[in-house]
Design a protein around this motif. Sequence first.
Motif, PDB file in Angstrom:
ATOM      1  N   SER A  28       0.821  -1.210   0.000  1.00  0.00           N
ATOM      2  CA  SER A  28       0.000   0.000   0.000  1.00  0.00           C
ATOM      3  C   SER A  28       0.856   1.261   0.000  1.00  0.00           C
ATOM      4  CB  SER A  28      -0.933   0.010   1.214  1.00  0.00           C
ATOM      5  OG  SER A  28      -0.202   0.183   2.419  1.00  0.00           O
ATOM      6  N   ALA A  60       0.083   1.569  -6.016  1.00  0.00           N
ATOM      7  CA  ALA A  60      -1.080   1.093  -5.258  1.00  0.00           C
ATOM      8  C   ALA A  60      -2.113   2.192  -5.114  1.00  0.00           C
ATOM      9  CB  ALA A  60      -0.637   0.591  -3.895  1.00  0.00           C
ATOM     10  N   TYR A 116      -4.009   2.484  -8.233  1.00  0.00           N
ATOM     11  CA  TYR A 116      -4.761   1.271  -8.547  1.00  0.00           C
ATOM     12  C   TYR A 116      -6.089   1.233  -7.824  1.00  0.00           C
ATOM     13  CZ  TYR A 116      -5.767  -3.691  -9.216  1.00  0.00           C
ATOM     14  OH  TYR A 116      -6.365  -4.885  -9.553  1.00  0.00           O
ATOM     15  N   TYR A 161      -5.972   0.141  -1.201  1.00  0.00           N
ATOM     16  CA  TYR A 161      -5.182  -1.043  -1.540  1.00  0.00           C
ATOM     17  C   TYR A 161      -4.501  -1.587  -0.288  1.00  0.00           C
ATOM     18  CZ  TYR A 161      -2.379  -4.263  -4.311  1.00  0.00           C
ATOM     19  OH  TYR A 161      -1.832  -5.400  -4.854  1.00  0.00           O
ATOM     20  N   LEU A 170       2.856  -1.530  -9.343  1.00  0.00           N
ATOM     21  CA  LEU A 170       3.149  -2.367  -8.187  1.00  0.00           C
ATOM     22  C   LEU A 170       4.529  -3.015  -8.293  1.00  0.00           C
ATOM     23  CD1 LEU A 170      -0.284  -4.195  -7.696  1.00  0.00           C
ATOM     24  CD2 LEU A 170       0.583  -2.223  -6.432  1.00  0.00           C
TER      25      LEU A 170
END
Length: 472
Positions: free
Chosen positions: A392, A397, A400, A404, A459
């Motif tokens: 995270s 993240a 995304y 997360y 990531l």
Amino acid sequence: MTTREFDLIVIGAGAVGENVADRARQGGLSVVIVERELVGGECSYWACMPSKGLLRSGAAIRAARDVDGASQAVTGKVDIAGALRRRDAIVHEWNDGSQVEWLQSAGIELVRGDARLTAEREVTVDEPDGATTVLLARHAVAVCTGSAALLPDIEGLQDAAPWTSREATSVRDVPASLAILGGGVVATEMATLFAGFGTDVTVIARSSLLGGMEPFAGEAVETALRDAGADVRTGVEVDRVARIDGGDVVLTLSDGHEVRAQQLLVATGRVPRTMDLGLEHAGLTDGEWLDVDDTLRVRGVDWLYAVGDVNHRALLTHQGKYQARAAGDVIAARALGRDVHDAPWGAHAATADHDAVPQVTFTDPEVASVGHTAASAEKAGIGIRVLDYDLSWLAGASTYADHYRGTARAIVDEERRVLIGATFVGPDTAELLHAATVAIVGEVPIDRLWHAVPPYPTLSEVWLRWLEEFGR
């Protein structure tokens, strides 16, 4: 009775058997494959493909709900009818016509029926129409019959007519409540699936979830299952099972409690499909796993190979297909007097089965792992450094998802300064796994990995964070 002769006989036309046959055929051998069910096997119709297809609907909704701007567009739950239609399309309505056409195009003969060894290099097939065909192998027989669900010895279990993974992935009527016995990959994936369908799910595991993986993996999946409304009971066993007048199943647990559900799924392990195979003709025993060397040849039997689940090395479709490529090639090489490359990492050796097996568990969150865990490396006596990172914290993240959550662990052999294990837990971490697999198989030095620059913001930047923690 018909008698036919080929260079290679393959028993089992799943993904593994198909690949053994194809590679041997490309190597110059005549090949026949025998299948009693559907060409394409377990993975295509009852395991990998239908289960992951079914799981995707819930995963897509969860992903959308964690992105502001997309979450407002999600106005309902998983449409079960739609998910089942998608599954049916993926498995081609359990019709293997296209797979049969592929066999024909590859020059591989198909015989349908029940096969058993009846002599050295001889396989007798009882066909559905009552005919019998005797197949003779000039060079080898390859057993690629896979594995089946294990039903543990629990009082009343057989009479309760439980589901196995086959019934779960081919479900037509989704139960209102489901008890799942087991805590491994199948159990946790099916718990994720049916909880997403709105089923009242109870998971019963005698130890922690996803045992054998890094502990934080099972803990994350357990938390997510509980958040989804599932009842997860670990450290408990089932003493008795009873089906009440053809209705609900009642499970009596070792702690004295009872669990009642409309249906029961047993996911406690696998057994080899070697029953009634005539293995005594090779000096072996029916019903047992088949022990093989790295070229997948059964030890002590120079004409018999066992590929895929049946040899108990790595019960995963991709590893079985990896073994199949090596096996098909080496069978052809030995038959035609070519060089055999069976040294570690040679073309005919399934070396990766030992310490470089990748696996993805498609739960919420996903669990992707390859190679050693910290515990297995320490048990092997390897001096390691463990590198943990909270996914995270990555910029990727935050783009995304809004919330997360995930963890990544690297296991480094300090003496050799190479990666020997990796575990990723979090949404879509499956796509991080192959880079770790390549690093482990290639034994890429840590110092060289500094020059493998991860794109930003993704990531995969976790690789840089691991390196920064390890230091130069």
